[in-house]
Design a protein around this motif. Sequence first.
Motif, short mmCIF file in Angstrom:
data_model
loop_
_atom_site.label_atom_id
_atom_site.label_comp_id
_atom_site.label_asym_id
_atom_site.label_seq_id
_atom_site.Cartn_x
_atom_site.Cartn_y
_atom_site.Cartn_z
N ILE A 36 17.69 7.77 -8.14
CA ILE A 36 16.52 8.26 -8.87
C ILE A 36 15.93 9.50 -8.20
O ILE A 36 15.65 10.50 -8.87
N ARG A 39 15.81 13.03 -10.06
CA ARG A 39 14.46 13.55 -10.33
C ARG A 39 14.32 14.95 -9.72
O ARG A 39 13.83 15.88 -10.38
N GLN A 86 7.23 12.26 -9.30
CA GLN A 86 7.25 10.84 -9.65
C GLN A 86 6.32 10.59 -10.83
O GLN A 86 6.64 9.80 -11.71
N LEU A 109 8.01 11.64 -14.11
CA LEU A 109 9.00 10.64 -14.52
C LEU A 109 8.30 9.40 -15.06
O LEU A 109 8.68 8.86 -16.10
N ALA A 110 7.25 8.97 -14.38
CA ALA A 110 6.50 7.80 -14.82
C ALA A 110 5.94 8.02 -16.22
O ALA A 110 6.01 7.13 -17.08
N ARG A 163 3.18 5.62 -11.63
CA ARG A 163 3.85 6.35 -10.56
C ARG A 163 4.26 5.39 -9.45
O ARG A 163 5.32 5.52 -8.84
N VAL A 183 7.58 3.80 -10.27
CA VAL A 183 8.68 4.73 -9.99
C VAL A 183 8.94 4.79 -8.50
O VAL A 183 10.09 4.72 -8.04
N ASN A 184 7.89 4.90 -7.71
CA ASN A 184 8.03 4.98 -6.26
C ASN A 184 8.72 3.73 -5.71
O ASN A 184 9.63 3.83 -4.87
N GLU A 212 12.40 3.78 -6.74
CA GLU A 212 13.08 4.86 -6.03
C GLU A 212 13.36 4.49 -4.58
O GLU A 212 14.42 4.79 -4.05
N MET A 226 15.73 4.60 -17.65
CA MET A 226 15.89 5.64 -16.63
C MET A 226 17.24 6.33 -16.77
O MET A 226 17.32 7.56 -16.77
#
Length: 74
Positions: free
Chosen positions: A5, A9, A16, A19-20, A27, A30-31, A34, A48
């Motif tokens: 990811i 990205r 982030q 992407l979120a 976020r 996503v974190n 990732e 994703m």
Amino acid sequence: MNNRIKVLRAERDWSQQALADKLGVSRQAVNAVERGKHDPSLQLAFDMATLFGQRIEDVFFPEKKSDTDNNEEN
């Protein structure tokens, strides 16, 4: 579970948060995905992969077991 990811990205110059927003998640979610701290739901993993134009198995892959994990005590 390991993933690509962060690399995918970065290739798109997405934060982030960006992407979120595209995925409709936080976020923090996503974190966590990732960094491998949280495995995504199957739906999120597919979302994703689709967003990145990749196959799911090209984005997510299992962690390799260490030698100590493979040794069984007798």
